[in-house]
Design an enzyme around this catalytic site. Sequence first.
Site, PDB file in Angstrom:
ATOM      1  N   HIS A   1     -33.937 -35.817 -42.026  1.00  0.00           N
ATOM      2  CA  HIS A   1     -34.845 -36.837 -42.552  1.00  0.00           C
ATOM      3  C   HIS A   1     -36.053 -36.232 -43.269  1.00  0.00           C
ATOM      4  O   HIS A   1     -36.778 -36.944 -43.962  1.00  0.00           O
ATOM      5  CB  HIS A   1     -35.281 -37.805 -41.446  1.00  0.00           C
ATOM      6  CG  HIS A   1     -36.324 -37.282 -40.503  1.00  0.00           C
ATOM      7  ND1 HIS A   1     -36.031 -36.796 -39.253  1.00  0.00           N
ATOM      8  CD2 HIS A   1     -37.666 -37.196 -40.620  1.00  0.00           C
ATOM      9  CE1 HIS A   1     -37.144 -36.430 -38.639  1.00  0.00           C
ATOM     10  NE2 HIS A   1     -38.160 -36.671 -39.455  1.00  0.00           N
TER      11      HIS A   1
ATOM     12  N   ASP B   1     -47.375 -18.714 -41.926  1.00  0.00           N
ATOM     13  CA  ASP B   1     -48.589 -19.515 -41.946  1.00  0.00           C
ATOM     14  C   ASP B   1     -49.101 -19.712 -40.524  1.00  0.00           C
ATOM     15  O   ASP B   1     -48.332 -19.761 -39.564  1.00  0.00           O
ATOM     16  CB  ASP B   1     -48.323 -20.877 -42.590  1.00  0.00           C
ATOM     17  CG  ASP B   1     -49.504 -21.377 -43.402  1.00  0.00           C
ATOM     18  OD1 ASP B   1     -50.620 -20.851 -43.194  1.00  0.00           O
ATOM     19  OD2 ASP B   1     -49.321 -22.279 -44.231  1.00  0.00           O
TER      20      ASP B   1
ATOM     21  N   GLU C   1     -49.274 -15.361 -45.003  1.00  0.00           N
ATOM     22  CA  GLU C   1     -48.344 -16.395 -45.444  1.00  0.00           C
ATOM     23  C   GLU C   1     -47.829 -16.125 -46.856  1.00  0.00           C
ATOM     24  O   GLU C   1     -48.510 -15.505 -47.665  1.00  0.00           O
ATOM     25  CB  GLU C   1     -48.993 -17.776 -45.375  1.00  0.00           C
ATOM     26  CG  GLU C   1     -50.281 -17.947 -46.180  1.00  0.00           C
ATOM     27  CD  GLU C   1     -51.530 -17.509 -45.455  1.00  0.00           C
ATOM     28  OE1 GLU C   1     -51.956 -16.371 -45.742  1.00  0.00           O
ATOM     29  OE2 GLU C   1     -52.085 -18.269 -44.651  1.00  0.00           O
TER      30      GLU C   1
ATOM     31  N   ASP D   1     -29.271 -35.482 -37.202  1.00  0.00           N
ATOM     32  CA  ASP D   1     -30.504 -35.311 -37.979  1.00  0.00           C
ATOM     33  C   ASP D   1     -30.789 -33.821 -38.126  1.00  0.00           C
ATOM     34  O   ASP D   1     -31.702 -33.274 -37.506  1.00  0.00           O
ATOM     35  CB  ASP D   1     -31.654 -36.032 -37.257  1.00  0.00           C
ATOM     36  CG  ASP D   1     -32.928 -36.064 -38.082  1.00  0.00           C
ATOM     37  OD1 ASP D   1     -32.891 -35.687 -39.269  1.00  0.00           O
ATOM     38  OD2 ASP D   1     -33.975 -36.465 -37.519  1.00  0.00           O
TER      39      ASP D   1
ATOM     40  N   SER E   1     -41.764 -32.914 -37.280  1.00  0.00           N
ATOM     41  CA  SER E   1     -40.335 -33.050 -37.551  1.00  0.00           C
ATOM     42  C   SER E   1     -39.751 -31.770 -38.133  1.00  0.00           C
ATOM     43  O   SER E   1     -40.379 -31.091 -38.946  1.00  0.00           O
ATOM     44  CB  SER E   1     -40.097 -34.185 -38.546  1.00  0.00           C
ATOM     45  OG  SER E   1     -40.265 -35.430 -37.947  1.00  0.00           O
TER      46      SER E   1
END
Length: 287
Positions: free
Chosen positions: A74, A90, A100, A128, A229
Amino acid sequence: MPWIIFKLLMLFLDITHGGPTKIINGGDAVPGAHPHQVSLQWNQRPSLGLPGAAWYHICGGSAIDVNVVLTAAHCVDFGKASEFRVVVGDHRLYEYDGTEYPLQVSRIYLHEDWIPGLDYNNNVYPNDIAVLTLTMSFVNTNIIIPLDDDTDANADSDRTGQNCIISGWGLNDTNSDIVNTLQDRNMTVLSQTECEQYWGEGGYIFRGHICVFDGPDGTTGGSACNGDSGGPLVCQGKLAGVTSWGREGCRMPNTGDFMPSVYARVSHYRAWIEMTLGRLSGSTGRG
């Protein structure tokens, strides 16, 4: 709902406050403690018909091969590969630490059975998961994290009861103040049955999910949240989960209690991941 802030809301947060925030009740990670963790960023300007680049953190991800990142479907199902990049090394999203470096995404491989937002067979957001290939290899391949296969001699078959680590730059609460430092927190893995009891027995959790939870208490518990996520759940040094979904707002609205955070179970998808890695020389991914 999946833990990705709606695109326009994310842009509003980034523009007005400087960026998304962190895991709820997490703490500042030690710099370099999670070298596999990447920031997945989206350039929204092409979608607005504008030239140039304006990169925004939208999700996390994990380095799993020399030029490959694993994330949630997603996080990338709405755009072209050219609209995404990952930033490796990072720690503070909106400050330069000198560690980074950005890498452009070249192709996106969504799980073939991922259908955005569809609840079918009484499962919420199954499959997912997505593989991203990059235009260049990582400078330091030591950042690659091994995939969980549930065969670790020291692990239970499903890791129930184990203390594992989540990390990310997501919100630190439903209406949170903004910080930019990578957060982490130890969480306990629930059994499938326990997780179903919280989310609705037989309704939400299937074998492709792995849940973490430290109880509902709003002070002592914790949760992943919007912006986390695609990021990692790590158990005994292996990538065991990919942050997928949880309670909208990340807490119960009336009580402030937590619900379990739900991840795509990497061991369940390991065969698909390895098959996808084996076909990377082809052109089946989405450019």
